[in-house]
Design an enzyme around this catalytic site. Structure first.
Site, PDB file in Angstrom:
ATOM      1  N   HIS A  17     120.226  17.895  51.148  1.00 49.62           N
ATOM      2  CA  HIS A  17     119.747  19.188  50.646  1.00 49.62           C
ATOM      3  C   HIS A  17     120.389  19.506  49.290  1.00 49.62           C
ATOM      4  O   HIS A  17     119.725  19.973  48.361  1.00 49.62           O
ATOM      5  CB  HIS A  17     120.121  20.328  51.605  1.00 49.62           C
ATOM      6  CG  HIS A  17     119.392  20.328  52.917  1.00 49.62           C
ATOM      7  ND1 HIS A  17     120.037  20.331  54.137  1.00 49.62           N
ATOM      8  CD2 HIS A  17     118.072  20.346  53.214  1.00 49.62           C
ATOM      9  CE1 HIS A  17     119.154  20.360  55.121  1.00 49.62           C
ATOM     10  NE2 HIS A  17     117.947  20.366  54.591  1.00 49.62           N
ATOM     11  N   LYS A  41     111.601  27.474  67.104  1.00 47.75           N
ATOM     12  CA  LYS A  41     112.323  26.209  66.972  1.00 47.75           C
ATOM     13  C   LYS A  41     113.779  26.457  67.334  1.00 47.75           C
ATOM     14  O   LYS A  41     114.481  27.183  66.627  1.00 47.75           O
ATOM     15  CB  LYS A  41     112.207  25.744  65.510  1.00 47.75           C
ATOM     16  CG  LYS A  41     112.196  24.248  65.315  1.00 47.75           C
ATOM     17  CD  LYS A  41     111.734  23.950  63.890  1.00 47.75           C
ATOM     18  CE  LYS A  41     112.363  22.688  63.347  1.00 47.75           C
ATOM     19  NZ  LYS A  41     111.995  22.439  61.962  1.00 47.75           N
ATOM     20  N   ARG A  90     111.450  12.296  51.868  1.00 50.17           N
ATOM     21  CA  ARG A  90     112.210  11.085  52.206  1.00 50.17           C
ATOM     22  C   ARG A  90     111.224   9.951  52.444  1.00 50.17           C
ATOM     23  O   ARG A  90     110.699   9.381  51.517  1.00 50.17           O
ATOM     24  CB  ARG A  90     113.100  11.340  53.431  1.00 50.17           C
ATOM     25  CG  ARG A  90     114.324  12.175  53.105  1.00 50.17           C
ATOM     26  CD  ARG A  90     114.893  12.845  54.308  1.00 50.17           C
ATOM     27  NE  ARG A  90     113.927  13.795  54.875  1.00 50.17           N
ATOM     28  CZ  ARG A  90     114.203  14.716  55.752  1.00 50.17           C
ATOM     29  NH1 ARG A  90     115.410  14.825  56.227  1.00 50.17           N
ATOM     30  NH2 ARG A  90     113.269  15.537  56.187  1.00 50.17           N
ATOM     31  N   SER A 128     119.151  16.774  59.138  1.00 45.70           N
ATOM     32  CA  SER A 128     120.128  17.613  59.832  1.00 45.70           C
ATOM     33  C   SER A 128     120.334  17.120  61.258  1.00 45.70           C
ATOM     34  O   SER A 128     121.465  17.031  61.748  1.00 45.70           O
ATOM     35  CB  SER A 128     119.653  19.063  59.844  1.00 45.70           C
ATOM     36  OG  SER A 128     119.528  19.545  58.528  1.00 45.70           O
TER      37      SER A 128
HETATM   38  P1  ADP Z   1     112.310  22.034  57.537  1.00 46.32           P
HETATM   39  O1  ADP Z   1     112.512  22.299  59.009  1.00 46.32           O
HETATM   40  O2  ADP Z   1     111.581  23.154  56.838  1.00 46.32           O
HETATM   41  O3  ADP Z   1     111.740  20.686  57.201  1.00 46.32           O
HETATM   42  P2  ADP Z   1     114.883  21.037  56.574  1.00 46.32           P
HETATM   43  O4  ADP Z   1     116.148  21.796  56.390  1.00 46.32           O
HETATM   44  O5  ADP Z   1     114.885  19.936  57.570  1.00 46.32           O
HETATM   45  O6  ADP Z   1     113.787  22.128  56.906  1.00 46.32           O
HETATM   46  O7  ADP Z   1     114.415  20.434  55.175  1.00 46.32           O
HETATM   47  C1  ADP Z   1     114.146  21.268  54.076  1.00 46.32           C
HETATM   48  C2  ADP Z   1     113.568  20.402  52.957  1.00 46.32           C
HETATM   49  O8  ADP Z   1     114.579  19.512  52.462  1.00 46.32           O
HETATM   50  C3  ADP Z   1     112.393  19.511  53.394  1.00 46.32           C
HETATM   51  O9  ADP Z   1     111.443  19.450  52.358  1.00 46.32           O
HETATM   52  C4  ADP Z   1     113.045  18.167  53.610  1.00 46.32           C
HETATM   53  O10 ADP Z   1     112.116  17.115  53.392  1.00 46.32           O
HETATM   54  C5  ADP Z   1     114.117  18.191  52.521  1.00 46.32           C
HETATM   55  N1  ADP Z   1     115.223  17.302  52.859  1.00 46.32           N
HETATM   56  C6  ADP Z   1     116.023  17.341  53.949  1.00 46.32           C
HETATM   57  N2  ADP Z   1     116.928  16.333  53.923  1.00 46.32           N
HETATM   58  C7  ADP Z   1     116.698  15.639  52.773  1.00 46.32           C
HETATM   59  C8  ADP Z   1     117.263  14.464  52.162  1.00 46.32           C
HETATM   60  N3  ADP Z   1     118.235  13.778  52.753  1.00 46.32           N
HETATM   61  N4  ADP Z   1     116.764  14.060  50.979  1.00 46.32           N
HETATM   62  C9  ADP Z   1     115.736  14.730  50.406  1.00 46.32           C
HETATM   63  N5  ADP Z   1     115.134  15.812  50.921  1.00 46.32           N
HETATM   64  C10 ADP Z   1     115.609  16.270  52.094  1.00 46.32           C
END
Ligand code: ADP
Length: 158
Positions: A17, A41, A90, A128
């Protein structure tokens, strides 16, 4: 001033992030990390815990704010004068979900556009939930998340 929203679950915030955040700060004057709370969720951490970890992790960036909403990210963006939503990509598997989300957001408010950053190679496997699973399995994940997240994971498992 160009303002963008970076919405997500951040359950918890990871270095993946932060990588997207840092890169988006080169494009936008201000980025608001938006904890978009989905009550359906069930998360590992509460909204308050997630916000606390996000705030601690981003305090070094001058042009970053932290907020949360239980509404739509596009509505929040409009209310603060933001023009774009930032998301990360990703694997190809992210693409289908993000493509659909983009269409839904654009249907809800076509004035707000989405900007995507590709995950850096070293971060491409970080999610996460993977972090939490690895930690619970006894793996050292301290190079994958901010320090405060490790502290929190350790505290909770005691
Ligand atoms: P959500 O439940 O809305 O997907 P996340 O916190 O899992 O929330 O992810 C928020 C955003 O950050 C998403 O667009 C996700 O693809 C991106 N993201 C999460 N981890 C990574 C990473 N390691 N590299 C690039 N983008 C990431």
């Amino acid at each position: 001033m160009k303002i963008a929203i970076y919405p997500g679950s951040f359950d918890p915030i990871t270095n993946g992030h932060l990588d997207i955040l840092e890169r988006s700060l080169k494009v936008f004057d201000k980025v608001i990390i938006l904890l978009a709370h989905n009550p359906n969720k069930k998360g590992r951490f509460s909204v308050e815990e997630r916000l606390e970890m996000i705030k601690e992790s981003v305090q070094k960036y001058p042009n970053v704010e932290v907020a949360w909403t239980d509404g739509l990210s596009v509505d929040y963006a409009k209310s603060v004068g933001a023009t774009h939503l930032i998301r990360g990509l990703r694997a190809v598997s992210d693409f289908e979900y993000e493509f659909q989300l983009n269409s839904a957001n654009r249907f809800a408010n076509s004035d707000i556009d989405m900007v995507f950053f590709m995950a850096s190679g070293k971060n491409s496997f970080i999610t996460s939930s993977t972090i939490v699973e690895l930690f619970d399995g006894g793996v050292d994940v301290s190079s994958l998340v901010p320090h405060c997240v490790i502290e929190k994971l350790k505290k909770d498992s005691r």
